[in-house]
Design an enzyme around this catalytic site. Structure first.
Site, mmCIF file in Angstrom:
data_model
loop_
_atom_site.group_PDB
_atom_site.id
_atom_site.type_symbol
_atom_site.label_atom_id
_atom_site.label_comp_id
_atom_site.label_asym_id
_atom_site.label_seq_id
_atom_site.Cartn_x
_atom_site.Cartn_y
_atom_site.Cartn_z
ATOM 1 N N GLN A 9 51.960 46.047 32.434
ATOM 2 C CA GLN A 9 51.176 44.940 32.974
ATOM 3 C C GLN A 9 49.818 45.392 33.513
ATOM 4 O OE1 GLN A 9 53.597 42.854 35.866
ATOM 5 N NE2 GLN A 9 55.361 42.741 34.484
ATOM 6 N N CYS A 10 49.284 46.430 32.906
ATOM 7 C CA CYS A 10 48.013 47.007 33.350
ATOM 8 C C CYS A 10 46.865 46.466 32.492
ATOM 9 C CB CYS A 10 48.080 48.529 33.243
ATOM 10 S SG CYS A 10 46.571 49.404 33.701
ATOM 11 N N GLY A 11 45.666 46.471 33.057
ATOM 12 C CA GLY A 11 44.507 46.064 32.286
ATOM 13 C C GLY A 11 44.207 47.008 31.134
#
Length: 230
Positions: free
Chosen positions: A102-104
């Site tokens: 769920q990281c950019g």
């Protein structure tokens, strides 16, 4: 006269030599106790299994010799909890990455990691992905959910291991080794998701890349280790 001589002999044997401190009126028993202190220090040294005394230098050498020398000295857990001896990757060039779902940086890194793997997997290249939830709680899922996400959405064919800590007292031993082998710009701690470590065919850490470094941008370094020209 005989009784006096006996008393003198008894007192002589029982008397402890006393040394008066020149700087004060106190009396020191240090020199008298020194043999006891020395023997006490000797007993505190470790002993070998054969009964011989081990010197401090030998003890230090033994500790040093037991320290890991390459990533092949480690065993890790896969996503199902089974042990994986990293020596099974001997002779391969590895890229070790701490991943998050769920990281950019997730989309770009997972996409390029898959491209890099497809291009060089037949040349002795392997990616080892270690999920980590230490950065913004961006890897909260179970191992099963993490594997399903990476394999379904990004077609990841490389191994994804058990979720680990990469920093702190509970950091996985493999990550303590990686960090100590190649410190970052501002210390050896991992700064964010998708930090990358490049490992040569002998299990040595040869380079480290920041989370923002795209996988495809290290292709030149990878080809050099693989001995691939095209």
């Amino acid at each position: 006269m005989l009784r006096s001589s006996s008393r003198l002999l008894y007192i002589t044997r029982r008397t402890i030599p006393l040394i008066r401190n020149s700087s004060s009126s106190s009396i020191s028993l240090f020199d008298s106790a020194k043999p006891f202190l020395d023997s006490h220090r000797t007993r505190s040294l470790p002993f070998s299994t054969t009964g011989g005394q081990i010197s401090r230098s030998e003890h230090s050498m033994a500790a040093t010799s037991s320290a890991p020398k390459s990533i092949y000295d480690f065993t890790v857990k896969d996503a199902k909890g089974s042990d994986v001896d990293l020596s099974t990757y001997k002779g391969k060039v590895l890229l070790i990455v701490n991943v998050a779902s769920q990281c950019g940086l997730t989309n770009s890194n997972y996409t390029e990691l898959a491209q890099l793997y497809q291009k060089y997997k037949d040349h002795g290249f392997e990616i080892l992905a270690f999920p980590c939830n230490q950065f913004g709680n961006q890897e909260p899922g179970s191992n099963e959910e993490i594997v399903a996400f990476a394999c379904t959405r990004f077609k990841a064919e490389y191994p994804i291991f058990d979720k680990v800590d990469v920093n702190g007292d509970k950091a996985a031993p493999i990550y303590k080794f990686l960090r100590s082998s190649k410190g970052g710009l501002f210390g050896d701690g991992i700064k964010w998701n998708f930090a990358k470590f490049l490992i040569d065919k002998e299990g040595n850490v040869v380079d480290r890349y920041a989370p923002t470094t795209s996988p495809l941008s290290i292709e030149k370094d990878l080809k050099k280790l693989l001995g691939v020209s095209a």
